[in-house]
Motif scaffolding. Sequence first.
Motif, mmCIF file in Angstrom:
data_model
loop_
_atom_site.group_PDB
_atom_site.id
_atom_site.type_symbol
_atom_site.label_atom_id
_atom_site.label_comp_id
_atom_site.label_asym_id
_atom_site.label_seq_id
_atom_site.Cartn_x
_atom_site.Cartn_y
_atom_site.Cartn_z
ATOM 1 N N ASN A 144 -18.669 4.230 -3.620
ATOM 2 C CA ASN A 144 -17.827 3.041 -4.341
ATOM 3 C C ASN A 144 -17.921 1.954 -3.668
ATOM 4 N N ARG A 145 -18.442 2.059 -2.414
ATOM 5 C CA ARG A 145 -18.139 1.120 -0.932
ATOM 6 C C ARG A 145 -18.478 -0.204 -1.563
ATOM 7 N N VAL A 146 -19.139 -0.164 -2.753
ATOM 8 C CA VAL A 146 -19.634 -2.213 -2.835
ATOM 9 C C VAL A 146 -19.326 -2.266 -4.385
ATOM 10 N N ASN A 147 -18.829 -1.467 -4.708
ATOM 11 C CA ASN A 147 -18.273 -1.256 -6.998
ATOM 12 C C ASN A 147 -17.195 -2.694 -6.727
ATOM 13 N N ASN A 148 -17.238 -3.201 -6.456
ATOM 14 C CA ASN A 148 -15.590 -4.369 -6.126
ATOM 15 C C ASN A 148 -15.023 -3.622 -4.828
ATOM 16 N N GLY A 149 -15.233 -2.866 -4.245
ATOM 17 C CA GLY A 149 -14.564 -2.659 -3.587
ATOM 18 C C GLY A 149 -13.465 -0.987 -3.226
ATOM 19 N N VAL A 150 -13.747 -0.106 -2.626
ATOM 20 C CA VAL A 150 -12.410 0.737 -3.171
ATOM 21 C C VAL A 150 -11.198 0.926 -2.934
ATOM 22 N N ALA A 151 -10.504 0.739 -3.634
ATOM 23 C CA ALA A 151 -9.203 0.916 -3.330
ATOM 24 C C ALA A 151 -8.466 1.441 -2.523
ATOM 25 N N THR A 152 -8.183 1.497 -1.350
ATOM 26 C CA THR A 152 -7.854 2.371 -0.792
ATOM 27 C C THR A 152 -6.278 2.511 -0.214
ATOM 28 N N TRP A 153 -5.814 4.415 -0.712
ATOM 29 C CA TRP A 153 -4.372 3.658 -0.691
ATOM 30 C C TRP A 153 -3.997 5.450 0.639
ATOM 31 N N ALA A 154 -3.186 4.566 0.860
ATOM 32 C CA ALA A 154 -2.711 5.529 2.275
ATOM 33 C C ALA A 154 -0.690 5.389 2.903
ATOM 34 N N THR A 180 -6.035 -4.166 -1.991
ATOM 35 C CA THR A 180 -6.901 -6.314 -1.443
ATOM 36 C C THR A 180 -8.018 -6.272 -0.389
ATOM 37 N N TRP A 181 -8.880 -6.761 -0.174
ATOM 38 C CA TRP A 181 -9.883 -6.204 0.241
ATOM 39 C C TRP A 181 -9.886 -7.013 1.995
ATOM 40 N N ALA A 182 -10.617 -6.110 2.499
ATOM 41 C CA ALA A 182 -9.786 -5.886 4.408
ATOM 42 C C ALA A 182 -10.265 -6.793 4.423
ATOM 43 N N GLY A 183 -11.431 -7.247 4.539
ATOM 44 C CA GLY A 183 -11.483 -8.701 4.631
ATOM 45 C C GLY A 183 -10.584 -9.718 4.302
ATOM 46 N N GLY A 184 -10.680 -9.576 3.782
ATOM 47 C CA GLY A 184 -9.333 -10.683 2.479
ATOM 48 C C GLY A 184 -8.046 -10.855 3.229
ATOM 49 N N SER A 185 -7.362 -9.645 3.661
ATOM 50 C CA SER A 185 -6.506 -9.005 3.953
ATOM 51 C C SER A 185 -5.574 -9.954 5.272
ATOM 52 N N GLU A 186 -4.579 -10.830 4.788
ATOM 53 C CA GLU A 186 -4.555 -11.307 6.569
ATOM 54 C C GLU A 186 -2.822 -10.667 6.620
ATOM 55 N N VAL A 212 0.585 -1.081 0.115
ATOM 56 C CA VAL A 212 -0.089 -0.278 0.216
ATOM 57 C C VAL A 212 1.137 1.446 -0.038
ATOM 58 N N SER A 213 1.878 1.675 0.743
ATOM 59 C CA SER A 213 2.599 2.298 1.127
ATOM 60 C C SER A 213 3.479 2.839 -0.502
ATOM 61 N N ALA A 214 4.065 1.756 -0.954
ATOM 62 C CA ALA A 214 4.351 0.920 -2.742
ATOM 63 C C ALA A 214 4.007 2.249 -3.198
#
Length: 1000
Positions: free
Chosen positions: A791-801, A855-861, A559-561
Amino acid sequence: MNARPPKDAAASKPRMSNKKYLSIWIPVLALVTALTIVANMALVIAGGWVASQLGSGTYTFTNSDESASWDTSYYESDYADMDEVDAAAKDLVEEIAAGGIVLAKNQDGALPLDSGSAVTLMGRAAADPVFGGSGSGSVDTNSAVNVRAGLENAGFSINEPLYTAIEAYAAENPRGHIEMDLPLQSTYTIGEMQVDGYEAQSSTFAEYGDAAIIVIGRPGGEGGDLAQDMLDIANPDNVDPRAQEGEHQLELNQDEKAMIALAKESFDKVVVVVNASTTIEMGDLQDDAGIDAILLAGSPGASGFNALGSILAGDVNPSGRTVDTWAADFTADPTWSNFGSFVYDNVSASYPVSATETATSNATVTDEGTFVNHAEGIYFGYRYYETAAYEGFIDYDDAVVYPFGYGLSYTDFAWEVTGTEAGAVDGTIAVTVDVTNTGDVAGRDVVELYYSAPYTAGGIEKSEVVLGGFAKTGAIEPGATESVTIELAVEDMASYDYMDAAAYVLEAGDYELTVQTDSHTVAAGTEPFTYTVDETVVYDESNPRSTDAVAATNQFDDVSAGFTTTGEAGKIQVFSRADFAGTFPAAPTAEQLVASDETVAGFEAWDYEDAAAAFEGEAPTTGADSDLSLIDLRGLAKDDPKWDELLDSLTVGEMTDVLLNGAYQTAPIGSIGKPQTLEPDGPAGFSSFINSSINGVAYPSEVLIAQTWDVELGDAMGVMLGNEALQKGINGWYAPAVNMHRSPFAGRNFEYYSEDPVLSGAMLTSVANGIATKGVYVTIKHFALNEQETNRVNNGVATWATEQAIREVYLKPFEMGVKDITMDVTYISDSDGTVSETTVGATGIMSSFNRIGATWAGGSEALMTDVLRSEWGFDGFAISDFNLYPYMNPNQGISAGTDLTLTFQPSKSFGDTSSAKAVTDIRNSTHNILFAVANSNAMDELAPGATVAYTPPTWVYIQIIATSAIGVLVLGGVFMVVRRVRRHRAEPAATAEADALVNA
């Protein structure tokens, strides 16, 4: 020859042939049979949903004779019945509002008003107030006290003709409303009555002229955000017809401005009440000498407007403080350009409609990839405004209307720092402040402790001030003094260095600590004091922070990349205090609209076959014999060997029935005596989309709760909800919610406490610990970075931070909750019925719709296991957010650490239930859920050794009877068809024999 007897008319009709007869009745019987089979299969597959609507039957638990005298009342209500709880809860709601409403302006002591004043209410929200928000955080406000009643209950008389006119206008002219995940149906109309409607009632102003009280309202809702441009929304038909070019939803529109101007012309005293759970642009009103007072009332729930009346009358001294920075110009905020809808040019993600269907069809959903850049890093809210002012980048007085932590009172206070105790770097700093009421009326005050860490340009980014802790006094009488002590762990002043150390770092240097009345103002008569760190401390694997189970280290390099400190094309420029002007966030560039190969890959469907092939373990035992029941494991450590024995006894089917039917419940498992649990929505009280009977008292929005800055009130709210839970059979709660107020336009801000993680985490913990005293577990939500609805359920919005922002800001309140929530658990510890006690930590959390990076938050190991469980030591279960969307893969969830799926079969299913990998994941997730349930009030009145009997619900008997009846009818039909065919075949022979006899 004898003549043949004449035939009657009926006999003369030609008979239907067997072939035609069968062509009619066989399809009918086949259709009835098929429909019966399909209906029964549907009831089996969708049994969870059907049970949620029609009931799931009852489990009757029977304790053994030996345990009859044991004390198994693990939790007891403080009230006799639900009526008592309701009454007490409404009193508490009023108390919360009284402690949370902020007095933001009080020019020349305009407030309180004289007793019995005759006032004129103005503003649409005066007759159509915002009690809360829409969606899962909504509450039943049908019986709520409205603004008028709240003021009348405080002794004011109200301008009836004008109020009636506003009420009629509001009824005929709907206000904008967020329709959950339906942007084309959402509306954004402000809906204020035009000024001529007020002028038509101007003859009544003199009679009710003691004050004009103007109520400005703004709603919020799940599934959509507020409009940054009132003329640029998804459905042009839903544009506010009164909107002006360049206008956003959080500024006063032309009708509100005209109404306020009329009020200033017509009344000597004008009071504005902001009825919203987000900030709005208030600079013009704060600076306007014609506006005498301003109150920030939030969304006050069932009885909070009574508190508004009491504050206006002076019966309550306001003590609330702001929980966000109220900026003057939202378009100048660093989040403005990176909030909303952004779509990749090169992402077209396809997902199976359901995992089950992949074996039988190619049904897929293909959609675009969306994203949002948190380009501002740690610098939003007061972290930005205080730092930018310190660095000379902004003029604070021009940029900020109300600082974070700001609020006035009807009295005055003087502070004196009477003690500072500074421990070693592995210890705490304690600050004691004497607060003296130097005014004429009793009141409460809030003491805020901030720290400033040493900063080096180009080094770790640091805010000029950060809230370290706070304390709220009790009611202090005039002339009296109360001492408060605030403690801050030294390690909590560390910053996260994701570039070099990949760890939290407490840099050497002087840390300045100040007691302040808000984020900008050092309390008069107090001096900053310094804590010096002699050598830099790195909290790595050899020296973890005291609260970490495993030292925090980089988990989100992917994500930081996406960020750059050197302006690299296609990447997000890090917003740096070293050069605010040169690095100020801008909207995504054309290069950033093209996703990297890694990002494109992140949007691809999760491959459970690859995961299974890479797994090196063996499948665990299932379906083994055991005499253990879930109650036998209450109070035992999660790694106690008895858990393995219990889990070995479960079948894969029993476990998957729990994991895939998690909407507002956990399903029962009869073989181990696990009862069904009930888990309604929140966080402003209990609510449910599918079971309105459990909808409870409407509490204020989390914004108003946080504005109390009172953890004791938070605890009281939790305890009261726990009492309600015991009356209604509630075991878990989808709340509290601790996402950040990153932008004032976020539609779900009403569900979240603040822009600050420390305040949010402290309020979360107080409410959760309160409800835990009644055996209710919370699911802290939405984990994590769920700071916008677009866009919260539109394939899940990719969040970059950056990982620094992720850890220091967005994960911080979750971390505080996981580490600080506790539940005392009483249990029977031996065969003599001995009652023992242990303590468990937080046992529930809810993942979010969005993606962490790609990566979907719920699927992020990295998020759900490495941070949550390994670093923070979380022992409970994680539930997904509502899971109807193809990208939220249940196998991916249980692999990463999201255990329970918030839906019912067959809307979601597992693609793999047989591999060693899948069965291991299924077992681990079941263990997490059972651990939470075993230590909750779901086990109340049960003793070890209890037996269970199951009685199906009425609809199951109806299903059996109906199926049997249809079966009988089908068999009867088959018999009649066979009988008719045989008779029809026999008739020609019989007729020939008769003819022969006649002709003989």
